[in-house]
Design a protein around this motif. Structure first.
Motif, PDB file in Angstrom:
ATOM      1  N   UNK A 189      42.728   1.092  35.217  1.00  0.00           N
ATOM      2  CA  UNK A 189      43.812   0.763  34.314  1.00  0.00           C
ATOM      3  C   UNK A 189      43.320   0.083  33.049  1.00  0.00           C
ATOM      4  N   UNK A 190      44.242  -0.114  32.107  1.00  0.00           N
ATOM      5  CA  UNK A 190      43.894  -0.764  30.841  1.00  0.00           C
ATOM      6  C   UNK A 190      43.447  -2.201  31.066  1.00  0.00           C
ATOM      7  N   UNK A 191      43.954  -2.823  32.109  1.00  0.00           N
ATOM      8  CA  UNK A 191      43.610  -4.228  32.358  1.00  0.00           C
ATOM      9  C   UNK A 191      42.106  -4.390  32.529  1.00  0.00           C
ATOM     10  N   UNK A 192      41.498  -3.583  33.399  1.00  0.00           N
ATOM     11  CA  UNK A 192      40.058  -3.700  33.583  1.00  0.00           C
ATOM     12  C   UNK A 192      39.294  -3.215  32.357  1.00  0.00           C
ATOM     13  N   UNK A 193      39.712  -2.087  31.803  1.00  0.00           N
ATOM     14  CA  UNK A 193      39.012  -1.533  30.657  1.00  0.00           C
ATOM     15  C   UNK A 193      38.957  -2.491  29.485  1.00  0.00           C
ATOM     16  N   UNK A 194      40.085  -3.127  29.167  1.00  0.00           N
ATOM     17  CA  UNK A 194      40.121  -4.060  28.037  1.00  0.00           C
ATOM     18  C   UNK A 194      39.308  -5.311  28.332  1.00  0.00           C
ATOM     19  N   UNK A 195      39.349  -5.784  29.573  1.00  0.00           N
ATOM     20  CA  UNK A 195      38.576  -6.978  29.924  1.00  0.00           C
ATOM     21  C   UNK A 195      37.079  -6.718  29.767  1.00  0.00           C
ATOM     22  N   UNK A 196      36.592  -5.592  30.307  1.00  0.00           N
ATOM     23  CA  UNK A 196      35.178  -5.272  30.178  1.00  0.00           C
ATOM     24  C   UNK A 196      34.794  -5.069  28.716  1.00  0.00           C
ATOM     25  N   UNK A 210      42.642   4.465  34.466  1.00  0.00           N
ATOM     26  CA  UNK A 210      42.638   4.332  33.021  1.00  0.00           C
ATOM     27  C   UNK A 210      41.363   4.929  32.466  1.00  0.00           C
ATOM     28  N   UNK A 211      41.305   5.050  31.133  1.00  0.00           N
ATOM     29  CA  UNK A 211      40.126   5.652  30.523  1.00  0.00           C
ATOM     30  C   UNK A 211      39.932   5.107  29.110  1.00  0.00           C
ATOM     31  N   UNK A 212      38.683   5.074  28.698  1.00  0.00           N
ATOM     32  CA  UNK A 212      38.299   4.667  27.355  1.00  0.00           C
ATOM     33  C   UNK A 212      37.472   5.773  26.722  1.00  0.00           C
ATOM     34  N   UNK A 213      37.722   6.033  25.437  1.00  0.00           N
ATOM     35  CA  UNK A 213      36.837   6.868  24.621  1.00  0.00           C
ATOM     36  C   UNK A 213      36.164   5.909  23.647  1.00  0.00           C
ATOM     37  N   UNK A 214      34.826   5.908  23.634  1.00  0.00           N
ATOM     38  CA  UNK A 214      34.111   4.862  22.904  1.00  0.00           C
ATOM     39  C   UNK A 214      33.127   5.447  21.897  1.00  0.00           C
ATOM     40  N   UNK A 215      32.814   4.703  20.841  1.00  0.00           N
ATOM     41  CA  UNK A 215      31.664   5.061  20.017  1.00  0.00           C
ATOM     42  C   UNK A 215      30.401   5.064  20.877  1.00  0.00           C
ATOM     43  N   UNK A 216      29.472   5.932  20.563  1.00  0.00           N
ATOM     44  CA  UNK A 216      28.282   6.087  21.389  1.00  0.00           C
ATOM     45  C   UNK A 216      27.513   4.802  21.601  1.00  0.00           C
ATOM     46  N   UNK A 217      27.553   3.890  20.621  1.00  0.00           N
ATOM     47  CA  UNK A 217      26.760   2.668  20.726  1.00  0.00           C
ATOM     48  C   UNK A 217      27.257   1.714  21.808  1.00  0.00           C
ATOM     49  N   UNK A 218      28.474   1.941  22.318  1.00  0.00           N
ATOM     50  CA  UNK A 218      29.033   1.059  23.347  1.00  0.00           C
ATOM     51  C   UNK A 218      28.898   1.614  24.754  1.00  0.00           C
ATOM     52  N   UNK A 219      28.518   2.877  24.871  1.00  0.00           N
ATOM     53  CA  UNK A 219      28.599   3.548  26.179  1.00  0.00           C
ATOM     54  C   UNK A 219      27.707   2.902  27.219  1.00  0.00           C
ATOM     55  N   UNK A 220      26.445   2.682  26.902  1.00  0.00           N
ATOM     56  CA  UNK A 220      25.521   2.147  27.909  1.00  0.00           C
ATOM     57  C   UNK A 220      25.945   0.753  28.375  1.00  0.00           C
ATOM     58  N   UNK A 221      26.329  -0.097  27.428  1.00  0.00           N
ATOM     59  CA  UNK A 221      26.722  -1.461  27.792  1.00  0.00           C
ATOM     60  C   UNK A 221      27.990  -1.458  28.631  1.00  0.00           C
ATOM     61  N   UNK A 222      28.939  -0.595  28.292  1.00  0.00           N
ATOM     62  CA  UNK A 222      30.181  -0.543  29.058  1.00  0.00           C
ATOM     63  C   UNK A 222      29.951   0.046  30.442  1.00  0.00           C
ATOM     64  N   UNK A 223      29.078   1.045  30.535  1.00  0.00           N
ATOM     65  CA  UNK A 223      28.770   1.629  31.836  1.00  0.00           C
ATOM     66  C   UNK A 223      28.127   0.592  32.745  1.00  0.00           C
ATOM     67  N   UNK A 224      27.207  -0.182  32.197  1.00  0.00           N
ATOM     68  CA  UNK A 224      26.556  -1.229  32.990  1.00  0.00           C
ATOM     69  C   UNK A 224      27.557  -2.297  33.411  1.00  0.00           C
TER      70      UNK A 224
END
Length: 469
Positions: free
Chosen positions: A179-186, A320-334
């Motif tokens: 959900x957006x709750x976890x996605x926004x927090x991370x 929920x889902x996020x579409x991110x700029x490439x520079x954020x992908x690795x950090x968000x995945x971790x």
């Protein structure tokens, strides 16, 4: 709906017996079972061990257990069923201090926001997807996932969002979250670690994210909302380097960001080296206007797009889902892996199949006229019964806002409504300080047309009572 009957073996019934206590063993057994039922530790419809099994486990004669069970049946704590088994009765016990809580229970009709009509969840179509996943998914798909989530779902959502919302999504730049709750927090935690310092939010807006941002170490500032969306001049002056917007249908005012506002936001992000977080929470539900594309498609490197199934299918799915700029992908995945090792794969794969087969589109087409009927009923009933409350932001979504005229306070209206069994909610908690004008937010998605009409009638009675003094 009937409850699932549960049972346990004899060894799972913990009852302390003392053979030197001077109290007959059958009475000790009765008392132990009775107390566990009273405490709610043995729930209604739980199947008790057989008298023979329990006697063997406790080292008693079977007659002692039979006598204890018979007494508890006579008192109404147990029920003997056909087929030779005994169940815990459905005993309605009110513990001390619960009577007042029950008296002040939830309102009979509740206009609380964030409640879609979950009774319309497409169970048959979802079951088909679940069955397909269970029958066809390779074993390795049930191992630990990439932190971004199942590729099948990221691909299905990218195809859907690019087609319907005008995004520029690529599966490798997406992340599945609870959900957006976890996605926004991370996201806010990651951005704070990367050096971002100040988050601007629309004022008024959902207040929960402000606390999350503060916990992540970010300053939070409010920026006024105009009829054309967030005030970009105010954003410029705020000193923020992140801004959260609900551009397609602002929450709670319902304002739609104009093309000029969107372009100005993108220009601000480029000039400030800032980031736009676009919460596209209910854009699929539109009634009186053409669809408006997501901002992410205008500037994929400057916008994080956030979507969720909570309003479209059911909040209990926690998808929920996020579409991110490439520079954020690795950090968000971790960060996602560190947080929970990944969202449940069965749900992701079922949703992927559900979207890819067109079931998501069909569900939305079916729900739009239902929600429009509720919206029309709400607007018409307000005009007929409480004309001083003029709704705004009605062209989309699952809520409307009405400003309160002078002489009506949010506290007085919400309290008078609650006394009549009606839940209505003010704007006070959505404003940054100092608070702005008073108003009421009506969420109608989870109601029926009859409940909407009756609710507005109760509101009219409450308002009339306040005005009479």
């Amino acid at each position: 709906m009937s409850r699932t009957r549960t049972s346990f073996g004899a060894g799972e019934l913990l009852v302390e017996l003392r053979r030197d206590a001077g109290v007959p063993l059958h009475q000790q057994l009765e008392g132990g079972i009775r107390e566990r039922i009273r405490q709610g530790l043995l729930r209604a419809e739980t199947v008790m061990p057989s008298t023979r099994a329990l006697a063997e486990d406790l080292g008693l004669s079977r007659g002692v257990v039979v006598e204890a069970y018979q007494q508890l049946v006579a008192e109404g704590y147990l029920v003997s069923r056909g087929g030779g088994y005994t169940q815990v009765a459905d005993v309605a016990l009110v513990e001390p201090g619960q009577a007042q809580q029950a008296k002040g229970g939830p309102p009979r009709i509740d206009f609380k926001y964030s409640r879609p009509d979950v009774s319309q969840f497409p169970r048959a179509a979802w079951l088909r997807s679940i069955r397909k996943v269970l029958n066809e998914t390779p074993h390795m798909s049930f191992a630990y996932l990439d932190g971004r989530g199942a590729l099948e779902l990221r691909q299905a959502l990218a195809d859907y969002l690019n087609r319907v919302r005008g995004t520029a999504a690529r599966p490798e730049n997406m992340l599945i979250c609870n959900g957006f709750a976890q996605g926004s927090r991370l996201l806010l935690q990651v951005l704070a670690k990367q050096g971002y310092r100040r988050l601007a939010v629309e004022d008024p807006s959902d207040n929960e994210l402000r606390e999350v941002a503060a916990a992540a170490g970010l300053d939070v500032v409010g920026v006024p909302v105009l009829e054309s969306g967030i005030d970009v001049d105010g954003l410029e002056q705020s000193g923020a380097d992140i801004v959260l917007v609900t551009a397609a249908h602002q929450f709670p005012t319902g304002a739609v960001a104009s093309a000029e506002t969107r372009a100005a936001l993108v220009a601000w992000a480029a000039r400030r080296d800032g980031l736009i977080v676009e919460d596209d929470y209910d854009a699929e539900y539109r009634y009186d206007r053409e669809p408006i594309g997501a901002m992410q498609g205008l500037a994929p490197d400057r916008v994080v797009y956030a979507g969720t199934a909570s309003k479209t299918l059911a909040p209990g799915l926690r998808l929920g889902w996020l579409i991110m700029p490439g520079r954020l992908v690795d950090a968000m995945s971790a960060a996602k892996v560190m947080d929970d090792r990944g969202s449940p794969v069965l749900d992701q794969l079922a949703f992927a199949d559900f979207v890819a087969r067109g079931e998501f589109d069909r569900h939305l087409r079916r729900m739009r006229p239902r929600y429009r009927e509720l919206r029309d009923m709400l607007v018409d009933r307000l005009a007929a019964r409480v004309p001083e409350l003029v709704p705004v932001g009605v062209s989309a979504g699952l809520h409307v806002l009405t400003w309160l005229p002078v002489g009506l306070s949010e506290a007085a209206v919400t309290q008078a409504a609650l006394e009549r069994g009606l839940g209505v909610y003010g704007l006070a908690s959505y404003w940054m300080s100092p608070p702005g004008p008073a108003g009421l937010v009506f969420g109608y998605g989870g109601l029926t047309p009859k409940a909407v009409a009756e609710g507005i009638d109760l509101l009219a009675d409450a308002v009339a009572a306040i005005q009479r003094g």
